[in-house]
Design an enzyme around this catalytic site. Sequence first.
Site, PDB file in Angstrom:
ATOM      1  N   ILE A  18       0.820  -1.214   0.000  1.00  0.00           N
ATOM      2  CA  ILE A  18       0.000   0.000   0.000  1.00  0.00           C
ATOM      3  C   ILE A  18       0.856   1.267   0.000  1.00  0.00           C
ATOM      4  O   ILE A  18       0.417   2.308  -0.479  1.00  0.00           O
ATOM      5  CB  ILE A  18      -0.992   0.011   1.175  1.00  0.00           C
ATOM      6  CG1 ILE A  18      -0.270  -0.095   2.520  1.00  0.00           C
ATOM      7  CG2 ILE A  18      -2.033  -1.083   1.019  1.00  0.00           C
ATOM      8  CD1 ILE A  18      -1.193   0.098   3.721  1.00  0.00           C
ATOM      9  N   TYR A 167       2.089  -7.642  17.316  1.00  0.00           N
ATOM     10  CA  TYR A 167       1.650  -6.866  16.151  1.00  0.00           C
ATOM     11  C   TYR A 167       0.419  -6.032  16.490  1.00  0.00           C
ATOM     12  O   TYR A 167       0.352  -4.837  16.166  1.00  0.00           O
ATOM     13  CB  TYR A 167       1.342  -7.801  14.993  1.00  0.00           C
ATOM     14  CG  TYR A 167       0.753  -7.093  13.794  1.00  0.00           C
ATOM     15  CD1 TYR A 167       1.544  -6.279  12.978  1.00  0.00           C
ATOM     16  CD2 TYR A 167      -0.603  -7.211  13.480  1.00  0.00           C
ATOM     17  CE1 TYR A 167       1.017  -5.615  11.885  1.00  0.00           C
ATOM     18  CE2 TYR A 167      -1.141  -6.555  12.390  1.00  0.00           C
ATOM     19  CZ  TYR A 167      -0.327  -5.754  11.600  1.00  0.00           C
ATOM     20  OH  TYR A 167      -0.873  -5.091  10.521  1.00  0.00           O
ATOM     21  N   LYS A 171      -0.071  -1.809  16.343  1.00  0.00           N
ATOM     22  CA  LYS A 171      -1.053  -1.110  15.529  1.00  0.00           C
ATOM     23  C   LYS A 171      -2.076  -0.357  16.382  1.00  0.00           C
ATOM     24  O   LYS A 171      -2.561   0.707  15.991  1.00  0.00           O
ATOM     25  CB  LYS A 171      -1.748  -2.098  14.587  1.00  0.00           C
ATOM     26  CG  LYS A 171      -0.833  -2.543  13.444  1.00  0.00           C
ATOM     27  CD  LYS A 171      -0.361  -1.342  12.621  1.00  0.00           C
ATOM     28  CE  LYS A 171       0.418  -1.730  11.399  1.00  0.00           C
ATOM     29  NZ  LYS A 171       0.819  -0.568  10.570  1.00  0.00           N
TER      30      LYS A 171
END
Length: 298
Positions: A18, A167, A171
């Site tokens: 992205i 993880y 985030k």
Amino acid sequence: MPAQDGRLAIVTGATSGIGYAAALALAGAGARVVLAARDADRAERAMVAIRREHPGAALEFRPLDTARLSSVRAFAGAWRADGRPIDVLLLNAGIAWVPQRQETEDGFERQLATNYLGHFALTGMLLPNVRPGPASRIVPVASIAHQRGTLRFDDLQFRAYDARSAYRQSKLAMLMFGLELDRRLRASASAIRAIPVHPGITRTAIIRRGGGAGPVQRLTGQLVFGLLGQSAARGALPLLYAATSTEAAGGTYYGPDGIGEARGWPSVSEIFSHARDETDAQRLWAGSERLTGAPWLS
């Protein structure tokens, strides 16, 4: 997307996924795009590919490894020496599901360092160079994984390691950082907008390549992302919306509008209650300052 002529965007992790899709679109709309990434060869290949689609694209590469504070300081120091104003700071670089705990040269758990702490420090160092005004955007890339994330204040470095939990924490930290940053910008009477986003489930190489994922993680990622994921170009749309739309609101969280926010067009996303906790956000901020040595907007 409005024309971006005359605007400058820094995109971390811009050589694939992205990040690359966002850099491609911004360059195609007329922005000067700085690819901030670890690998010069991959950055060169990315710039060749972008210029293949947009021959007149204004591009440059600058080395940046968000997992290393020395690299972050070097990038920011060189940028401050140049003195060029920044219109978009797109904080995208990330890794996922590193199977065994890895520690950076600064003593940080690698996912937390790469995904969050490096971006926290980079933003603080570059904020004086962000052009004042509501068209300027700081865009932290979070994840729907924040929904199941927990900030382990007693063990932010995840010494009792679990790959997915680490993880999710990184985030969640990115989302809470974006929300807290926007509150602090408003409190300081700055018109700059901080707008966190997530790409839904997107088919990229983050699982295969990002953190040295093991065979189980790679297989799981390929199945989930392959069956449910959208293209990187579609996954980048919330990033581009936050970075360029006059309608994008500071302190709002954007992602895909489909079922489970997995795919679709950019829309306002749900922020789970634990990510809205301002006391925890302030505690995270203070801890991040101590860890990175980058105090700002206090």
